[in-house]
Design a protein around this motif. Structure first.
Motif, short mmCIF file in Angstrom:
data_model
loop_
_atom_site.label_atom_id
_atom_site.label_comp_id
_atom_site.label_asym_id
_atom_site.label_seq_id
_atom_site.Cartn_x
_atom_site.Cartn_y
_atom_site.Cartn_z
N VAL A 33 0.83 -1.20 0.00
CA VAL A 33 0.00 0.00 0.00
C VAL A 33 0.87 1.25 0.00
N ALA A 34 1.94 1.25 0.80
CA ALA A 34 2.84 2.40 0.85
C ALA A 34 3.49 2.65 -0.50
N ARG A 35 3.89 1.56 -1.18
CA ARG A 35 4.53 1.72 -2.49
C ARG A 35 3.55 2.31 -3.50
N LEU A 36 2.29 1.82 -3.49
CA LEU A 36 1.28 2.37 -4.39
C LEU A 36 1.04 3.85 -4.11
N GLU A 37 1.00 4.21 -2.81
CA GLU A 37 0.78 5.60 -2.44
C GLU A 37 1.93 6.48 -2.90
N ARG A 38 3.18 6.01 -2.72
CA ARG A 38 4.34 6.77 -3.18
C ARG A 38 4.30 6.97 -4.68
N ASP A 39 3.99 5.89 -5.42
CA ASP A 39 3.96 5.99 -6.87
C ASP A 39 2.88 6.97 -7.33
N ALA A 40 1.70 6.94 -6.66
CA ALA A 40 0.61 7.84 -7.04
C ALA A 40 0.99 9.29 -6.80
N ILE A 41 1.65 9.57 -5.65
CA ILE A 41 2.07 10.94 -5.35
C ILE A 41 3.14 11.41 -6.34
N ALA A 42 4.10 10.52 -6.64
CA ALA A 42 5.15 10.90 -7.59
C ALA A 42 4.57 11.18 -8.97
N GLU A 43 3.59 10.36 -9.42
CA GLU A 43 2.96 10.56 -10.73
C GLU A 43 2.17 11.88 -10.76
N ALA A 44 1.46 12.18 -9.65
CA ALA A 44 0.69 13.43 -9.60
C ALA A 44 1.62 14.64 -9.64
N LEU A 45 2.76 14.57 -8.97
CA LEU A 45 3.71 15.68 -8.99
C LEU A 45 4.30 15.87 -10.38
N ARG A 46 4.58 14.77 -11.08
CA ARG A 46 5.07 14.90 -12.45
C ARG A 46 3.99 15.49 -13.36
N GLU A 47 2.75 15.02 -13.17
CA GLU A 47 1.63 15.53 -13.97
C GLU A 47 1.43 17.02 -13.72
N ALA A 48 1.64 17.48 -12.47
CA ALA A 48 1.43 18.89 -12.12
C ALA A 48 2.68 19.73 -12.34
N GLY A 49 3.73 19.14 -12.92
CA GLY A 49 4.95 19.90 -13.16
C GLY A 49 5.64 20.35 -11.90
N GLY A 50 5.44 19.60 -10.81
CA GLY A 50 6.09 19.93 -9.54
C GLY A 50 5.30 20.90 -8.69
N LYS A 51 4.12 21.32 -9.14
CA LYS A 51 3.31 22.26 -8.36
C LYS A 51 2.46 21.50 -7.36
N LYS A 52 2.74 21.72 -6.07
CA LYS A 52 2.11 20.93 -5.02
C LYS A 52 0.61 21.17 -4.92
N VAL A 53 0.16 22.40 -5.11
CA VAL A 53 -1.27 22.70 -4.98
C VAL A 53 -2.05 21.91 -6.03
N ARG A 54 -1.56 21.90 -7.27
CA ARG A 54 -2.27 21.17 -8.34
C ARG A 54 -2.19 19.67 -8.12
N ALA A 55 -1.01 19.18 -7.63
CA ALA A 55 -0.87 17.75 -7.36
C ALA A 55 -1.83 17.30 -6.26
N ALA A 56 -1.98 18.12 -5.21
CA ALA A 56 -2.90 17.78 -4.13
C ALA A 56 -4.33 17.72 -4.65
N ALA A 57 -4.70 18.63 -5.58
CA ALA A 57 -6.04 18.60 -6.15
C ALA A 57 -6.26 17.34 -6.98
N LEU A 58 -5.25 16.93 -7.74
CA LEU A 58 -5.36 15.71 -8.54
C LEU A 58 -5.54 14.48 -7.65
N LEU A 59 -4.91 14.49 -6.49
CA LEU A 59 -4.98 13.35 -5.57
C LEU A 59 -6.20 13.40 -4.67
N GLY A 60 -6.85 14.56 -4.59
CA GLY A 60 -8.00 14.70 -3.71
C GLY A 60 -7.64 14.80 -2.24
#
Length: 567
Positions: free
Chosen positions: A517-544
């Motif tokens: 579960v931890a590995r899946l969570e890490r991968d999801a956060i890393a993917e969201a940060l890449r998708e948001a270009g490193g912008k934390k506010v947008r990555a947090a919105a993508l992750l809910g």
């Protein structure tokens, strides 16, 4: 083998063997280096011709003396000659030659115990010298010195005190809770190296060669008044104690400095907070965790931040053969060709005794150790026991109560070690510390080659954080050493990492549900940060999730943020 034994100077007590030739000087490249400001960088040289040692001066600034005479040219050295360079005096020793013959015995055989002095000044100096040579810590030196002075002078009250004339710190007192030294007496002893003697009190400096006094010996006696001979004895004991204290302190300062455990992850911060509370206490400490997590380092960290930090920390590895463990813990009497070995409990007096892998301690050994700990005593070198003040720490693979229940640790020893239990989490549970620790290891290795530490690429960083590290910090240290030595000042990509790390830790064994579960969570956060270009506010919105929650997860998993545009 021929050697030079340094009698005085900053390096007094050291012995240097001379094979074919040796240069004496202040330069570290000399075979006999001296930290002496009055010695030239290359001061003198010893050479051998057909078995004869010769000494010549190398045009030094202050010259070289042999038996008080200045060397001109080259001079032959004879056994027992004294060589002086700067403030350092050295004794030249010839090769040791021992002949055991079968001829008739010489007359006058007397048992050694009958020859040794038992009364008078000689007996007092012999007793004090023996006690101080056996001291293993600064606190033990001062305690034994105060005891010996009290006995030698039949004093009512005795104190060995450290400090300056502005203020004295009571180090050891015999016959009273504390003593107040008259300021005039303290000033004379400390500032002018004087013995101050009255009818019912005396004060002598505590001093070693080459420096000013760093403390005083103070004695009082109501009746009879002190004689001139007793004043000489007190002054001699002050000098003897000063040399012993300095020698023990020098040995302690030569030990490797204690490194502090590193890590800013939440699990590691919790461990360090617990270690801080343990350091402030005098209770035993048991550090447990998986192999390679740094249990010994954490135990030494507790000692270094405790009130016992100036005392020794003596380590005994309980995995050694039974005979070696018993010898280390309880000492050994002398035998032909074998000098005595002091007990680890005695050497740790005033400090801490660290038992590594306490679960490996044989049961009879553990029972004997538990009895000594309960009595707060240690085997004395001359036989019997003597009181000691030791804090015991131990490392183990699991909590001590569990090991005691399973029978892996003897019950009485487990009771004696009951106190603080510190658990060091495995590296896979504090992944946020991986890159911090790796940077420290690569930097240390690269500096040996005078290079900058390597720079990790984003994929290499991800693989390093994702790897399970089955051997924990020990494995990470080896990887860091390798990268620092091979790629110092260069960029490290994924292909530069060991194969098992490139494979994502597939060979490290099955993962638990929590790890998956931890590995899946890490991968999801890393993917969201890449998708948001490193912008934390947008990555947090993508992750809910909220921005503070995202920040905590990034810290917990040690995720690196690569800023840039989406491809």
């Amino acid at each position: 083998m021929p050697a030079l034994l340094l009698l005085t100077g900053p390096s007094a007590g050291r012995r240097y063997e001379v094979l074919t030739e040796a240069t004496i000087g202040r330069s570290p490249s000399c075979e006999i280096p001296l930290e002496d400001d009055q010695v030239s960088r290359r001061h003198a040289m010893i050479t051998f011709h057909e078995g004869q040692a010769w000494l010549r001066d190398l045009r030094s600034r202050n010259g070289t003396l042999v038996n008080g005479e200045r060397v001109s040219g080259e001079v032959a050295l004879q056994p027992g000659d004294q060589v002086r360079v700067g403030t350092t005096t050295a004794l030249f020793e010839p090769p040791a030659v021992t002949l055991v013959g079968g001829g008739p015995a010489s007359p006058g055989h007397v048992p050694i115990e009958e020859v040794l002095p038992h009364v008078g000044t000689a007996a007092a100096m012999y007793s004090a010298g023996t006690a101080l040579l056996g001291a293993t810590s600064e606190a033990m030196v001062l305690r034994r010195l105060a005891d010996e002075v009290a006995h030698a002078l039949n004093a009512d009250r005795t104190a060995a005190l450290l400090g300056s004339s502005a203020g004295l710190l009571t180090a050891s007192v015999v016959g009273a809770e504390a003593l107040t030294v008259p300021r005039a007496m303290a000033q004379a002893a400390l500032e002018r190296k004087e013995l101050v003697q009255g009818e019912d009190e005396m004060c002598a400096p505590l001093v070693a060669s080459g420096g000013m006094p760093f403390g005083v010996l103070y004695v009082t006696r109501a009746d009879p008044s002190f004689s001139a001979g007793e004043g000489q004895l007190l002054a001699a004991l002050g000098r003897l104690g000063g040399e012993a204290y300095t020698a023990v302190r020098s040995r302690a300062e030569a030990e490797a400095p204690v490194l502090a455990p590193e890590g800013a992850s939440r699990p590691m911060r919790a461990v360090l907070d617990a270690a801080k509370r343990a350091a402030a206490s005098a209770a035993p400490v048991v550090v447990h965790g998986e192999a390679g997590t740094g249990k010994t380092l954490l135990a030494r960290h507790v000692h270094a931040r405790s009130p016992r930090a100036l005392g020794p920390v003596v380590t005994v590895d309980c995995r050694l053969p039974k005979e070696a463990v018993e010898e280390a813990l309880f000492g050994r009497a002398s035998a032909p060709g074998q000098p005595p070995v002091s007990s680890a409990l005695l050497r740790a007096d005033g400090g801490s005794l660290l038992l590594q892998h306490v679960e490996a301690l044989p049961r009879p050994t553990a029972e004997r150790l538990a009895r000594l700990l309960a009595r707060r005593s240690a085997p004395a070198r001359q036989g019997g026991e003597e009181p000691v003040d030791v804090r015991v720490m131990a490392t183990a693979p699991a909590p001590l109560p569990l090991l005691a229940t399973r029978g892996d640790v003897e019950a009485s020893l487990a009771r004696g070690l009951a106190g603080f239990e510190l658990e060091v989490p495995p590296l896979r549970e504090r992944r946020a510390d991986v890159l911090t620790l790796l940077e420290a290891f690569t930097t240390r290795a690269a500096r040996r080659l005078r290079k900058e530490p390597p720079m990790l690429g984003p994929e290499a960083r991800r693989l390093l954080v994702d790897y399970a590290w089955p051997q924990n910090v020990r494995e990470l240290e080896l990887v860091g050493e390798r990268l620092g030595l091979l790629y110092g000042g260069s960029r490290v990509g994924a292909l530069h990492l060991p194969p098992e790390i490139q494979e994502g830790g597939a060979a490290s064994g099955p993962q638990t549900l929590q790890e998956r579960v931890a590995r899946l969570e890490r991968d999801a956060i890393a993917e969201a940060l890449r998708e948001a270009g490193g912008k934390k506010v947008r990555a947090a919105a993508l992750l809910g999730i909220s921005r503070p929650t995202l920040d905590k997860k990034i810290e917990e998993y040690g995720i690196s943020i690569e800023r840039g545009r989406r491809g």
